[in-house]
Scaffold this active site. Sequence first.
Site, PDB file in Angstrom:
ATOM      1  N   PHE A   1       0.705  -1.147  -0.088  1.00 15.29           N
ATOM      2  CA  PHE A   1      -0.136   0.071   0.152  1.00 15.29           C
ATOM      3  C   PHE A   1       0.877   1.204  -0.010  1.00 15.29           C
ATOM      4  O   PHE A   1       0.434   2.414  -0.437  1.00 15.29           O
ATOM      5  CB  PHE A   1      -1.040  -0.132   1.110  1.00 15.29           C
ATOM      6  CG  PHE A   1      -0.156   0.418   2.465  1.00 15.29           C
ATOM      7  CD1 PHE A   1       0.045   1.583   2.787  1.00 15.29           C
ATOM      8  CD2 PHE A   1       0.270  -0.516   3.427  1.00 15.29           C
ATOM      9  CE1 PHE A   1       0.569   2.032   4.119  1.00 15.29           C
ATOM     10  CE2 PHE A   1       1.011  -0.135   4.445  1.00 15.29           C
ATOM     11  CZ  PHE A   1       1.097   0.945   4.719  1.00 15.29           C
TER      12      PHE A   1
ATOM     13  N   LYS B   1      -1.805  -7.082  -9.146  1.00 12.08           N
ATOM     14  CA  LYS B   1      -2.908  -7.255  -7.979  1.00 12.08           C
ATOM     15  C   LYS B   1      -2.442  -6.309  -6.999  1.00 12.08           C
ATOM     16  O   LYS B   1      -1.522  -6.600  -6.089  1.00 12.08           O
ATOM     17  CB  LYS B   1      -2.810  -8.928  -7.358  1.00 12.08           C
ATOM     18  CG  LYS B   1      -4.080  -9.127  -6.590  1.00 12.08           C
ATOM     19  CD  LYS B   1      -4.251  -8.618  -5.339  1.00 12.08           C
ATOM     20  CE  LYS B   1      -3.178  -8.623  -4.367  1.00 12.08           C
ATOM     21  NZ  LYS B   1      -3.107  -7.642  -3.071  1.00 12.08           N
TER      22      LYS B   1
ATOM     23  N   GLU C   1      -5.080  -3.951  -1.455  1.00  8.58           N
ATOM     24  CA  GLU C   1      -6.556  -3.863  -1.447  1.00  8.58           C
ATOM     25  C   GLU C   1      -6.699  -2.503  -0.582  1.00  8.58           C
ATOM     26  O   GLU C   1      -7.669  -1.938  -0.698  1.00  8.58           O
ATOM     27  CB  GLU C   1      -7.197  -4.873  -0.391  1.00  8.58           C
ATOM     28  CG  GLU C   1      -6.626  -4.968   0.984  1.00  8.58           C
ATOM     29  CD  GLU C   1      -5.435  -5.786   1.121  1.00  8.58           C
ATOM     30  OE1 GLU C   1      -4.996  -6.140   0.124  1.00  8.58           O
ATOM     31  OE2 GLU C   1      -5.352  -6.574   2.230  1.00  8.58           O
TER      32      GLU C   1
ATOM     33  N   SER D   1       5.552  -7.105   3.007  1.00 11.51           N
ATOM     34  CA  SER D   1       6.079  -7.503   4.179  1.00 11.51           C
ATOM     35  C   SER D   1       7.098  -8.659   4.250  1.00 11.51           C
ATOM     36  O   SER D   1       6.776  -9.485   3.398  1.00 11.51           O
ATOM     37  CB  SER D   1       5.141  -7.585   5.235  1.00 11.51           C
ATOM     38  OG  SER D   1       4.203  -8.573   4.922  1.00 11.51           O
TER      39      SER D   1
ATOM     40  N   CYS E   1       9.946   1.326   3.397  1.00 13.01           N
ATOM     41  CA  CYS E   1      10.633   0.137   3.525  1.00 13.01           C
ATOM     42  C   CYS E   1      12.317   0.881   3.646  1.00 13.01           C
ATOM     43  O   CYS E   1      13.213   0.269   4.033  1.00 13.01           O
ATOM     44  CB  CYS E   1      10.735  -0.732   2.470  1.00 13.01           C
ATOM     45  SG  CYS E   1      11.302  -0.005   0.890  1.00 13.01           S
TER      46      CYS E   1
ATOM     47  N   GLU F   1      10.343  -4.350  12.534  1.00 16.51           N
ATOM     48  CA  GLU F   1       9.703  -3.224  11.811  1.00 16.51           C
ATOM     49  C   GLU F   1       8.497  -2.869  12.323  1.00 16.51           C
ATOM     50  O   GLU F   1       7.407  -3.603  12.520  1.00 16.51           O
ATOM     51  CB  GLU F   1       9.512  -3.663  10.413  1.00 16.51           C
ATOM     52  CG  GLU F   1       8.967  -2.776   9.404  1.00 16.51           C
ATOM     53  CD  GLU F   1       8.830  -3.032   7.959  1.00 16.51           C
ATOM     54  OE1 GLU F   1       8.084  -4.266   7.771  1.00 16.51           O
ATOM     55  OE2 GLU F   1       9.281  -2.307   7.013  1.00 16.51           O
TER      56      GLU F   1
HETATM   57  P1  NAD Z   1       1.754  -6.673   2.976  1.00 18.07           P
HETATM   58  O1  NAD Z   1       2.667  -7.967   2.928  1.00 18.07           O
HETATM   59  O2  NAD Z   1       0.518  -7.003   4.243  1.00 18.07           O
HETATM   60  O3  NAD Z   1       0.960  -6.773   1.749  1.00 18.07           O
HETATM   61  C1  NAD Z   1       1.646  -6.777   0.387  1.00 18.07           C
HETATM   62  C2  NAD Z   1       0.767  -7.242  -0.755  1.00 18.07           C
HETATM   63  O4  NAD Z   1       0.640  -8.870  -0.349  1.00 18.07           O
HETATM   64  C3  NAD Z   1      -0.595  -6.947  -0.776  1.00 18.07           C
HETATM   65  O5  NAD Z   1      -1.152  -6.690  -1.929  1.00 18.07           O
HETATM   66  C4  NAD Z   1      -1.728  -7.823  -0.097  1.00 18.07           C
HETATM   67  O6  NAD Z   1      -2.832  -7.648  -0.513  1.00 18.07           O
HETATM   68  C5  NAD Z   1      -0.693  -9.056  -0.426  1.00 18.07           C
HETATM   69  N1  NAD Z   1      -0.822 -10.092   0.623  1.00 18.07           N
HETATM   70  C6  NAD Z   1      -1.287  -9.882   1.866  1.00 18.07           C
HETATM   71  N2  NAD Z   1      -1.233 -11.289   2.480  1.00 18.07           N
HETATM   72  C7  NAD Z   1      -0.862 -12.118   1.575  1.00 18.07           C
HETATM   73  C8  NAD Z   1      -0.493 -13.698   1.626  1.00 18.07           C
HETATM   74  N3  NAD Z   1      -0.689 -14.088   2.885  1.00 18.07           N
HETATM   75  N4  NAD Z   1      -0.259 -14.118   0.531  1.00 18.07           N
HETATM   76  C9  NAD Z   1      -0.054 -13.484  -0.481  1.00 18.07           C
HETATM   77  N5  NAD Z   1      -0.127 -12.158  -0.646  1.00 18.07           N
HETATM   78  C10 NAD Z   1      -0.774 -11.517   0.313  1.00 18.07           C
HETATM   79  O7  NAD Z   1       2.487  -5.310   3.027  1.00 18.07           O
HETATM   80  P2  NAD Z   1       1.924  -3.871   3.174  1.00 18.07           P
HETATM   81  O8  NAD Z   1       1.610  -3.738   4.551  1.00 18.07           O
HETATM   82  O9  NAD Z   1       1.029  -3.669   1.764  1.00 18.07           O
HETATM   83  O10 NAD Z   1       3.119  -3.176   2.865  1.00 18.07           O
HETATM   84  C11 NAD Z   1       4.318  -2.727   3.933  1.00 18.07           C
HETATM   85  C12 NAD Z   1       5.466  -3.661   3.795  1.00 18.07           C
HETATM   86  O11 NAD Z   1       6.054  -3.672   2.446  1.00 18.07           O
HETATM   87  C13 NAD Z   1       6.249  -3.246   4.835  1.00 18.07           C
HETATM   88  O12 NAD Z   1       6.930  -4.507   5.242  1.00 18.07           O
HETATM   89  C14 NAD Z   1       7.511  -2.561   3.890  1.00 18.07           C
HETATM   90  O13 NAD Z   1       8.777  -2.568   4.379  1.00 18.07           O
HETATM   91  C15 NAD Z   1       7.419  -3.511   2.692  1.00 18.07           C
HETATM   92  N6  NAD Z   1       7.988  -2.774   1.348  1.00 18.07           N
HETATM   93  C16 NAD Z   1       9.022  -3.142   0.754  1.00 18.07           C
HETATM   94  C17 NAD Z   1       9.736  -2.350   0.006  1.00 18.07           C
HETATM   95  C18 NAD Z   1      10.881  -2.865  -0.596  1.00 18.07           C
HETATM   96  O14 NAD Z   1      11.155  -2.507  -1.680  1.00 18.07           O
HETATM   97  N7  NAD Z   1      11.774  -3.794   0.232  1.00 18.07           N
HETATM   98  C19 NAD Z   1       8.961  -1.340  -0.520  1.00 18.07           C
HETATM   99  C20 NAD Z   1       7.768  -1.128  -0.155  1.00 18.07           C
HETATM  100  C21 NAD Z   1       7.175  -1.729   1.094  1.00 18.07           C
END
Ligand code: NAD
Length: 493
Positions: A162, A186, A189, A239, A294, A393
Site C-alpha cells: 500500500f 494485484k 486492497e 512485508s 521500507c 519493523e
Molecule cells: P503486505 O505484506 O501486508 O501486503 C503486500 C501485498 O501482499 C498486498 O497486495 C497484499 O494484499 C498481499 N498479501 C497480503 N497477505 C498475503 C498472503 N498471505 N499471501 C499473498 N499475498 C498477500 O504489505 P503492506 O502492509 O501492504 O506493505 C508494507 C510492507 O511492505 C512493509 O513491510 C514494507 O517494508 C514493505 N515494503 C518493501 C519495499 C521494498 O522494496 N523492500 C517497498 C515497499 C514496501
Amino acid sequence: MTKTVEYFIGGERVSPKAGARYRDVDPATGKLLAEVAMDELAAADAALASAEAAFPAWRETPVGERCQILFRYKQLLEEHFDELTQQIVTEHGKTVPEARGDVRRGIDCVEYACGAPSLMMGRSLPRIAVSSSFSRESVEDIPLDSALERVPLGVCVGITPFNFPIMVPLWMWPMAVACGNTFVLKPSEKVSLCALREVELASAAGLPPGVLNLVTGGGEIASHLITHDDVRAVSFVGSTAVAKQIYSTASAAGKRVQCMAGAKNTMIIMPDANQEAAIDGVLGSSMGNTGQRCLAGSLAVLVGDAAEWFIPKIVEACKRINVSAGDAEGAGMGPLVDEASVRRVTEAIAEGTESGAELLLDGRTGTFPEEGCFVGPTLFDHVPPESALAKEEIFGPVLSIMRVETLEDAIAVTHRSPYGNMAVMFTDSGYAANRFKETAGAGMIGINVGVPAPMAVFPFCGWKDSFFGTLHSNGEDSVRFYTEGRIIVSRWF
Ligand code: NAD
C-alpha cells in the site's frame, strides 16, 4: 450506494461479482471511499487468460512501437499528475509533497522503461569458433557465429503493497511490457483506486487490450495468481512474512520470483556530523510518509557523545511536526493508512514502554484531528538491543534510539539485524564514512543522506530478509528479470 472498485481486464473495466469486500477508507477522515472485492478467483483466471491471449501479438510488436506507447503514457501521467497526487492523498493519507514524490519517482521508472530498445539489446560474436562437419568429409572448416538475444517470458504477475500506490506498480509492469511480456497486477486492497487509475491511463495511452490487467483482492487472490500454470514470473513487494511465503510457494511452482520485503533500517550518528543536516535527515527518514517506508530509518545509533546535541534537537524537531490530513495547510505528517495500522503502532509503543527504553515523546497523544488514523511522532531513547523496538519493523512514526561507544559498535548493529535494506551514516569524517560503506550489513547505503533510495536506473538493492531472489527490481536487474537469454549458434555453408 457505495461503489466497488472495478477490475481492468482485456482493456475494459469489469464489475466484480458478489463476495467478500474490503472497506477502502480515507484515513484522514474515516470516510468510506469504495469497497474492494477480495476473493473472486474467477476474475484472476479471466485476467490471466486475457494476458495469455495478448502475449503472442505483443511479443511480436517491435520494441520501438511498444515504447512509443510508454512515451505517450509518460505524457499522460504528467498531464494527470495533480489528479494522481490527490488520489494518493485521499486513499493513502500522504502529505501532498510525499504524494507528488510517489508519482514523480514512478514516472522515472516509465522513462527508464522507454529505453528498452537499447536495454534489451543482446550481444554477438562472429567466428567464435570454426567447425568441421561430423563426417569429416568437408575440405574447409566452417565459421560458427554466436549471439545472445533477450526475449520476453510471457505472462508476469505483480503483487504490490500500500505504501507507494503509484510508484511500486511502476517498478514492475512498464519494464515488463516494454520487454514484450504481458502483465496482471494485484495491488494492495488498501490503495486499489490509485492502481486502477494508473492502469486505465496506460490503456488510454494505447496499450492494447490484455497487455496489462488488474484484479483486486488480498492474499487469497495473490496465492492463486502466483502458482497459476500460465504465469512465468512473479514480482512481489510487501512485508517479510508474506515475501518469504510467496518466494517459497512461487519458486516451488517453477516461477521466476523477486520479492522486495520489510526492513529495520539503522542510521548511525557520529559526534562530528553536521548537526542540522543530521537532524533534518533523521527526521525525514523516520517520520516521512508517517514512517510507512521500507527505507524508513527507524533505529538511530548515537556514537560517543553525539547524544548530547542529538537528543534535545530531535525532540524539538519532532514536536514541531504538524500532524494533520495530508492536504491540510502546512501538513508535515499525515495519518497512517488504516485503523489496523493505528492498533499495530500503538501496541508497539505500549510494548516499548515495558522494554526498559525511555519514552521521550508519545505519539499516542498529541495535537491532531480526532477523526482519522493519526499517531504522532514517537521517540524512545536507551532502547535495549534485544528489544522489539530495536529489531522489528513497526511501520509507523516511531524512532528508536540506541547509544554505543565506537564506530565499530555502531556498524555491528547493522549486522545484528536480520534485515538489510538500508543503513545510513551522518558524519564529517571521510574515514568513518568509508569504513561504514565498506562494512555495513545493508544493500543501500546513505552517507549524509537519510533515504538513499536508488533512482530508477539502479536496482533497489535490499539484502538479507529485505529481499528474496537474485535480480532486484529496477535498473538493469529488471531488464534481466523480465527477459530470458537465448543463445543462437549458427553456421552457413
Ligand atoms: P503486505 O505484506 O501486508 O501486503 C503486500 C501485498 O501482499 C498486498 O497486495 C497484499 O494484499 C498481499 N498479501 C497480503 N497477505 C498475503 C498472503 N498471505 N499471501 C499473498 N499475498 C498477500 O504489505 P503492506 O502492509 O501492504 O506493505 C508494507 C510492507 O511492505 C512493509 O513491510 C514494507 O517494508 C514493505 N515494503 C518493501 C519495499 C521494498 O522494496 N523492500 C517497498 C515497499 C514496501
